[in-house]
Design a protein around this motif. Structure first.
Motif, mmCIF file in Angstrom:
data_model
loop_
_atom_site.group_PDB
_atom_site.id
_atom_site.type_symbol
_atom_site.label_atom_id
_atom_site.label_comp_id
_atom_site.label_asym_id
_atom_site.label_seq_id
_atom_site.Cartn_x
_atom_site.Cartn_y
_atom_site.Cartn_z
ATOM 1 N N ASN A 195 0.832 -1.216 0.000
ATOM 2 C CA ASN A 195 0.000 0.000 0.000
ATOM 3 C C ASN A 195 0.856 1.252 0.000
ATOM 4 N N ARG A 198 2.420 1.662 -3.450
ATOM 5 C CA ARG A 198 1.378 2.113 -4.389
ATOM 6 C C ARG A 198 1.044 3.585 -4.150
ATOM 7 N N GLU A 209 -6.051 11.579 -15.833
ATOM 8 C CA GLU A 209 -6.331 10.349 -16.569
ATOM 9 C C GLU A 209 -5.014 9.627 -16.797
ATOM 10 N N GLY A 211 -2.243 6.404 -15.497
ATOM 11 C CA GLY A 211 -1.825 5.803 -14.242
ATOM 12 C C GLY A 211 -0.437 5.219 -14.324
ATOM 13 N N GLU A 225 -2.115 -0.544 -9.763
ATOM 14 C CA GLU A 225 -2.519 0.727 -9.175
ATOM 15 C C GLU A 225 -3.887 0.668 -8.498
ATOM 16 N N GLY A 226 -4.642 -0.390 -8.724
ATOM 17 C CA GLY A 226 -5.921 -0.530 -8.044
ATOM 18 C C GLY A 226 -7.117 -0.103 -8.863
ATOM 19 N N LYS A 227 -6.929 0.212 -10.149
ATOM 20 C CA LYS A 227 -8.047 0.569 -11.032
ATOM 21 C C LYS A 227 -7.635 0.245 -12.469
ATOM 22 N N ASN A 228 -8.595 0.361 -13.392
ATOM 23 C CA ASN A 228 -8.324 0.125 -14.816
ATOM 24 C C ASN A 228 -7.617 -1.213 -15.049
ATOM 25 N N PHE A 229 -8.131 -2.278 -14.419
ATOM 26 C CA PHE A 229 -7.447 -3.563 -14.495
ATOM 27 C C PHE A 229 -7.374 -4.099 -15.923
ATOM 28 N N GLN A 232 -4.570 -2.280 -17.613
ATOM 29 C CA GLN A 232 -3.289 -2.685 -17.029
ATOM 30 C C GLN A 232 -2.869 -4.074 -17.506
#
Length: 286
Positions: A195, A198, A209, A211, A225-229, A232
């Motif tokens: 964490n 990150r 916008e 990452g 990063e925890g979004k937009n898997f 990614q």
């Protein structure tokens, strides 16, 4: 008369057209070329700035983890641990309680070295003891067995267990008959805060916008990063397909779902990890 007027009108049009062709049009083309060159220069400068930003982050991250590795490897020759684990003979003035406190002080020093260290502890099988920064308790066989197996896997510099990242090190008591690794005399374990890594990563690359993420080549840091898997995972496959793990910072174009991205990436040999940063082309370039 009317025919003569039309001829003069046509002649004037031809002269204006020729003037445009000879003088105005070349100036327009020259202006267009200058604009294109200017845009290309701006693009190069922006992409170079992005690569420099990647290099600075990787360099800072490597310095942090180099210090962690240096202190971690120092435990291999730590006299207090050697005495406690019975690798060395007890000195006359040996005091187990004092040696345990000394080890705890060193673990605390290690933890305070970097913001990325979440916890640090040592397993000592000969005493059936686990020593951490602020406590010591009885060694739990199941937990110890897991870390011992991770140690035998020789994953370096990072290993994963139960969704967490660790760095582990140990001196082995070699089996004199087989000359294989025998029972570890003690195991030093350093838990890395995913964490925190990150958070630092996303604060540094703070885009409205786009990452950033870290991709492990084998035993490296794997920090999404925890979004937009979906994006990614696609980027990971794209970078891995290049199969080039010794490059410096690079930038490339990438298209997904009719949207173009500028992707910058750099590999760290020390961390066995690639830093990947992506932004929509429209947000980054003029």
């Amino acid at each position: 008369v009317r025919s003569s007027f039309k001829k003069r009108e046509i002649s004037l049009f031809v002269k204006v057209f020729m003037l445009f062709v000879v003088f105005i049009f070349p100036l327009y083309l020259f202006s267009l070329q200058i604009t294109t060159i200017g845009k290309n220069d701006v693009r190069k400068e922006i992409l170079q700035a992005e690569k420099s930003k990647l290099g600075l982050f990787i360099s800072t991250l490597e310095n942090d983890f180099f210090n962690i590795m240096r202190l971690k490897d120092g435990f291999l020759t730590d006299n207090d641990l050697k005495v406690i684990s019975k690798l060395n003979q007890f000195p006359e003035e040996y005091n187990e309680a004092r040696s345990i406190l000394n080890v705890q002080d060193k673990l605390i020093r290690l933890k305070d070295t970097s913001q990325y260290v979440e916890d640090a502890f040592v397993f000592i099988p000969s005493l059936r003891m686990k020593i951490a920064c602020d406590y010591k308790n009885e060694l739990q066989a199941q937990e110890y067995g897991v870390f011992k197996e991770l140690l035998y896997e020789k994953s370096y510099p990072f290993t994963y267990f139960n969704g967490s990242v660790y760095m582990i090190v140990s001196p082995f008591i070699l089996n004199p008959k087989s000359k294989d690794m025998g029972e570890p005399s003690y195991i030093v374990c350093i838990k890395i805060s995913e964490n925190r890594v990150r958070s630092v990563l996303l604060n540094y690359f703070n885009f409205s916008e786009g990452g950033a993420l870290l991709l492990a080549s084998q035993y490296g840091l794997n920090i999404p990063e925890g979004k937009n898997f979906g994006l990614q995972n696609s980027l990971k496959s794209f970078i891995e397909s290049k199969g080039n793990w010794d490059h410096k910072a690079q930038t490339t174009d990438y298209k997904l779902n009719n949207k173009r991205y500028i992707v910058s990436y750099e590999y760290s040999q020390l961390l066995h990890t690639t830093l990947i940063v992506y932004q929509p082309e429209e947000k980054l370039l003029p």
